[in-house]
Design an enzyme around this catalytic site. Structure first.
Site, PDB file in Angstrom:
ATOM      1  N   LYS A  14      -4.177 -13.772   6.151  1.00 57.76           N
ATOM      2  CA  LYS A  14      -5.367 -13.762   6.839  1.00 57.76           C
ATOM      3  C   LYS A  14      -6.681 -13.614   6.081  1.00 57.76           C
ATOM      4  O   LYS A  14      -7.239 -14.724   6.131  1.00 57.76           O
ATOM      5  CB  LYS A  14      -5.508 -12.567   7.991  1.00 57.76           C
ATOM      6  CG  LYS A  14      -4.243 -12.415   8.832  1.00 57.76           C
ATOM      7  CD  LYS A  14      -4.579 -11.330   9.996  1.00 57.76           C
ATOM      8  CE  LYS A  14      -4.540  -9.854   9.346  1.00 57.76           C
ATOM      9  NZ  LYS A  14      -3.365  -9.268   8.971  1.00 57.76           N
ATOM     10  N   ARG A  89      -6.805  -5.865  17.280  1.00 65.62           N
ATOM     11  CA  ARG A  89      -5.496  -5.344  16.631  1.00 65.62           C
ATOM     12  C   ARG A  89      -5.100  -4.650  17.838  1.00 65.62           C
ATOM     13  O   ARG A  89      -4.000  -4.154  17.744  1.00 65.62           O
ATOM     14  CB  ARG A  89      -5.839  -4.661  15.457  1.00 65.62           C
ATOM     15  CG  ARG A  89      -5.281  -5.195  14.110  1.00 65.62           C
ATOM     16  CD  ARG A  89      -5.459  -4.464  12.893  1.00 65.62           C
ATOM     17  NE  ARG A  89      -4.937  -4.432  11.744  1.00 65.62           N
ATOM     18  CZ  ARG A  89      -5.371  -5.227  10.785  1.00 65.62           C
ATOM     19  NH1 ARG A  89      -6.526  -5.889  10.774  1.00 65.62           N
ATOM     20  NH2 ARG A  89      -4.804  -5.204   9.586  1.00 65.62           N
ATOM     21  N   ARG A 128       0.148  -7.274  -4.674  1.00 73.67           N
ATOM     22  CA  ARG A 128      -1.367  -7.209  -4.609  1.00 73.67           C
ATOM     23  C   ARG A 128      -1.767  -5.703  -5.060  1.00 73.67           C
ATOM     24  O   ARG A 128      -2.578  -5.477  -5.727  1.00 73.67           O
ATOM     25  CB  ARG A 128      -1.881  -7.454  -3.024  1.00 73.67           C
ATOM     26  CG  ARG A 128      -3.391  -7.284  -3.064  1.00 73.67           C
ATOM     27  CD  ARG A 128      -3.867  -7.755  -1.704  1.00 73.67           C
ATOM     28  NE  ARG A 128      -3.695  -6.815  -0.657  1.00 73.67           N
ATOM     29  CZ  ARG A 128      -3.943  -7.169   0.587  1.00 73.67           C
ATOM     30  NH1 ARG A 128      -4.695  -8.204   0.957  1.00 73.67           N
ATOM     31  NH2 ARG A 128      -3.522  -6.323   1.729  1.00 73.67           N
ATOM     32  N   ARG A 134      -5.998  -1.206  -4.068  1.00 73.12           N
ATOM     33  CA  ARG A 134      -6.086  -0.437  -2.685  1.00 73.12           C
ATOM     34  C   ARG A 134      -4.977   0.513  -2.505  1.00 73.12           C
ATOM     35  O   ARG A 134      -3.913   0.022  -2.533  1.00 73.12           O
ATOM     36  CB  ARG A 134      -5.912  -1.812  -1.694  1.00 73.12           C
ATOM     37  CG  ARG A 134      -7.214  -2.300  -1.139  1.00 73.12           C
ATOM     38  CD  ARG A 134      -7.046  -3.795  -0.481  1.00 73.12           C
ATOM     39  NE  ARG A 134      -6.240  -3.228   1.102  1.00 73.12           N
ATOM     40  CZ  ARG A 134      -6.039  -4.127   1.665  1.00 73.12           C
ATOM     41  NH1 ARG A 134      -6.615  -5.385   1.783  1.00 73.12           N
ATOM     42  NH2 ARG A 134      -5.605  -3.858   3.115  1.00 73.12           N
ATOM     43  N   ARG A 146       2.354   0.472   8.109  1.00 73.16           N
ATOM     44  CA  ARG A 146       1.433  -0.489   8.456  1.00 73.16           C
ATOM     45  C   ARG A 146       2.180  -1.459   9.568  1.00 73.16           C
ATOM     46  O   ARG A 146       1.611  -2.205  10.471  1.00 73.16           O
ATOM     47  CB  ARG A 146       0.744  -1.309   7.458  1.00 73.16           C
ATOM     48  CG  ARG A 146      -0.410  -0.297   6.853  1.00 73.16           C
ATOM     49  CD  ARG A 146      -0.643  -0.808   5.340  1.00 73.16           C
ATOM     50  NE  ARG A 146      -1.520  -1.851   5.491  1.00 73.16           N
ATOM     51  CZ  ARG A 146      -1.561  -2.751   4.403  1.00 73.16           C
ATOM     52  NH1 ARG A 146      -1.417  -2.310   3.137  1.00 73.16           N
ATOM     53  NH2 ARG A 146      -2.360  -4.061   4.523  1.00 73.16           N
TER      54      ARG A 146
HETATM   55  P1  B4P Z   1      -3.870 -11.487   2.741  1.00 70.13           P
HETATM   56  O1  B4P Z   1      -2.584 -11.566   3.622  1.00 70.13           O
HETATM   57  O2  B4P Z   1      -4.727 -12.296   2.761  1.00 70.13           O
HETATM   58  O3  B4P Z   1      -4.039 -10.107   3.297  1.00 70.13           O
HETATM   59  P2  B4P Z   1      -4.651  -9.765   5.077  1.00 70.13           P
HETATM   60  O4  B4P Z   1      -3.408 -10.361   6.011  1.00 70.13           O
HETATM   61  O5  B4P Z   1      -5.755 -10.250   5.162  1.00 70.13           O
HETATM   62  O6  B4P Z   1      -3.906  -8.360   5.404  1.00 70.13           O
HETATM   63  P3  B4P Z   1      -4.380  -6.637   5.356  1.00 70.13           P
HETATM   64  O7  B4P Z   1      -3.416  -6.514   6.809  1.00 70.13           O
HETATM   65  O8  B4P Z   1      -3.949  -5.910   4.407  1.00 70.13           O
HETATM   66  O9  B4P Z   1      -5.823  -6.368   5.811  1.00 70.13           O
HETATM   67  P4  B4P Z   1      -6.851  -5.827   6.742  1.00 70.13           P
HETATM   68  O10 B4P Z   1      -8.062  -5.728   5.555  1.00 70.13           O
HETATM   69  O11 B4P Z   1      -7.108  -6.430   7.875  1.00 70.13           O
HETATM   70  O12 B4P Z   1      -3.242 -10.967   1.420  1.00 70.13           O
HETATM   71  C1  B4P Z   1      -2.090 -10.414   1.254  1.00 70.13           C
HETATM   72  C2  B4P Z   1      -1.272 -10.952  -0.097  1.00 70.13           C
HETATM   73  O13 B4P Z   1      -0.915 -11.853   0.048  1.00 70.13           O
HETATM   74  C3  B4P Z   1      -2.558 -11.287  -1.241  1.00 70.13           C
HETATM   75  O14 B4P Z   1      -2.206 -10.610  -2.314  1.00 70.13           O
HETATM   76  C4  B4P Z   1      -2.457 -12.558  -1.218  1.00 70.13           C
HETATM   77  O15 B4P Z   1      -2.629 -13.260  -2.533  1.00 70.13           O
HETATM   78  C5  B4P Z   1      -0.920 -13.076  -0.936  1.00 70.13           C
HETATM   79  N1  B4P Z   1      -0.651 -14.132  -0.157  1.00 70.13           N
HETATM   80  C6  B4P Z   1      -1.292 -14.824   0.530  1.00 70.13           C
HETATM   81  N2  B4P Z   1      -0.926 -15.935   0.939  1.00 70.13           N
HETATM   82  C7  B4P Z   1       0.300 -15.963   0.285  1.00 70.13           C
HETATM   83  C8  B4P Z   1       1.082 -17.182   0.086  1.00 70.13           C
HETATM   84  N3  B4P Z   1       1.161 -18.219   0.994  1.00 70.13           N
HETATM   85  N4  B4P Z   1       2.023 -16.988  -0.484  1.00 70.13           N
HETATM   86  C9  B4P Z   1       2.254 -15.873  -1.480  1.00 70.13           C
HETATM   87  N5  B4P Z   1       1.488 -14.914  -1.423  1.00 70.13           N
HETATM   88  C10 B4P Z   1       0.365 -15.027  -0.719  1.00 70.13           C
HETATM   89  O16 B4P Z   1      -6.341  -4.250   7.083  1.00 70.13           O
HETATM   90  C11 B4P Z   1      -6.346  -3.161   6.272  1.00 70.13           C
HETATM   91  C12 B4P Z   1      -6.425  -1.668   7.251  1.00 70.13           C
HETATM   92  O17 B4P Z   1      -7.567  -1.709   7.594  1.00 70.13           O
HETATM   93  C13 B4P Z   1      -5.335  -1.713   8.424  1.00 70.13           C
HETATM   94  O18 B4P Z   1      -4.250  -1.213   8.031  1.00 70.13           O
HETATM   95  C14 B4P Z   1      -5.993  -0.933   9.126  1.00 70.13           C
HETATM   96  O19 B4P Z   1      -5.913   0.755   8.885  1.00 70.13           O
HETATM   97  C15 B4P Z   1      -7.651  -1.216   9.264  1.00 70.13           C
HETATM   98  N6  B4P Z   1      -8.146  -2.131  10.133  1.00 70.13           N
HETATM   99  C16 B4P Z   1      -8.617  -3.159  10.022  1.00 70.13           C
HETATM  100  N7  B4P Z   1      -8.792  -3.938  11.128  1.00 70.13           N
HETATM  101  C17 B4P Z   1      -8.707  -3.076  11.953  1.00 70.13           C
HETATM  102  C18 B4P Z   1      -8.734  -3.120  13.326  1.00 70.13           C
HETATM  103  N8  B4P Z   1      -9.262  -4.199  14.165  1.00 70.13           N
HETATM  104  N9  B4P Z   1      -8.219  -2.129  14.146  1.00 70.13           N
HETATM  105  C19 B4P Z   1      -7.973  -0.932  13.585  1.00 70.13           C
HETATM  106  N10 B4P Z   1      -7.916  -0.731  12.240  1.00 70.13           N
HETATM  107  C20 B4P Z   1      -8.054  -1.858  11.570  1.00 70.13           C
END
Ligand code: B4P
Length: 194
Positions: A14, A89, A128, A134, A146
């Site tokens: 994302k 979420r 990551r 993190r 998660r």
């Molecule tokens: P991304 O995949 O970009 O990470 P994300 O989906 O944004 O994830 P995440 O769930 O961790 O984050 P959030 O901050 O929302 O990246 C993952 C890895 O994959 C990276 O290293 C990237 O380089 C790699 N990658 C990406 N694409 C790739 C591909 N095609 N091939 C190979 N590798 C690839 O949430 C974090 C925490 O915040 C949650 O657990 C929760 O506690 C809290 N939170 C956030 N929003 C919330 C909400 N609305 N309600 C309640 N809690 C919330």
């Protein structure tokens, strides 16, 4: 306005895809994960509470994230649209978002849902975790928590938008550019209907 939700399990890409989508479509990026991490970095009371929850792999309470999104919507009155990343979420967050957008006489146009296998997610997040600093990425138990939280509370959010025919599923495995092209195709299709 044209409003997009980028949806998927943790580590589905994302954040990665959001950066490319906002550059192409000029949308305002709202990531609840980034907003929470900024509160943590600034050591605000909200951030200190949120960190304890995030470090267990759990979701932060609905009222906290809904409040953050409400303020962010108010702070950006003149944008062409929003890209919601990691929000909503839970079903309550989805209902609250609809109400907030309704007040602004706008709505969600499309939910892009990234489909990625659990093993791929765990591998990506552990990788990551080697460099991100993190604390929710460097422990497989927390990553699995998660994912469990996602299945228990978040996956149903797609059903909510499916009722309104707003969900487009996109394969989230492959190169970042391949996935980006698939996402753009879905947005452009929706944009034509709009
Ligand atoms: P991304 O995949 O970009 O990470 P994300 O989906 O944004 O994830 P995440 O769930 O961790 O984050 P959030 O901050 O929302 O990246 C993952 C890895 O994959 C990276 O290293 C990237 O380089 C790699 N990658 C990406 N694409 C790739 C591909 N095609 N091939 C190979 N590798 C690839 O949430 C974090 C925490 O915040 C949650 O657990 C929760 O506690 C809290 N939170 C956030 N929003 C919330 C909400 N609305 N309600 C309640 N809690 C919330």
């Amino acid at each position: 306005m044209f409003n997009v939700i980028l949806f998927g399990p943790p580590g589905s890409g994302k954040g990665t895809q959001s950066e490319k989508l906002i550059a192409k479509y000029g949308l305002k990026h709202l990531s609840t994960g980034d907003l929470l991490r900024s509160e943590i970095a600034n050591q605000t009371p909200l951030g200190l509470e949120a960190k304890k929850i995030m470090d267990k792999g759990q979701l932060v309470p609905d009222e906290v994230v809904i409040g953050m999104i409400s303020s962010a919507l108010d702070a950006n009155p003149n944008v062409p649209g929003f890209l919601f990343d990691g929000f909503p979420r839970t079903s309550s967050q989805a209902e609250a978002l609809d109400k907030l957008l309704d007040l602004k006489k706008t709505s969600i146009n499309i939910m892009l849902a990234l489909d990625v296998s659990e093993e791929e997610i765990v591998n990506r997040l552990l990788k990551r975790g080697e460099t991100s600093g993190r604390s929710d990425d460097n422990n497989e138990g927390i990553i699995r928590a998660r994912i469990t939280e996602y299945h228990a509370k978040t996956a149903v959010v797609a059903d909510y938008y499916r009722k309104f025919n707003k969900v487009s599923m996109v394969r989230g495995e492959g190169s970042v550019d391949e996935i980006f092209n698939s996402l753009c195709k879905e947005i452009d299709k929706k944009n034509k209907e709009y």
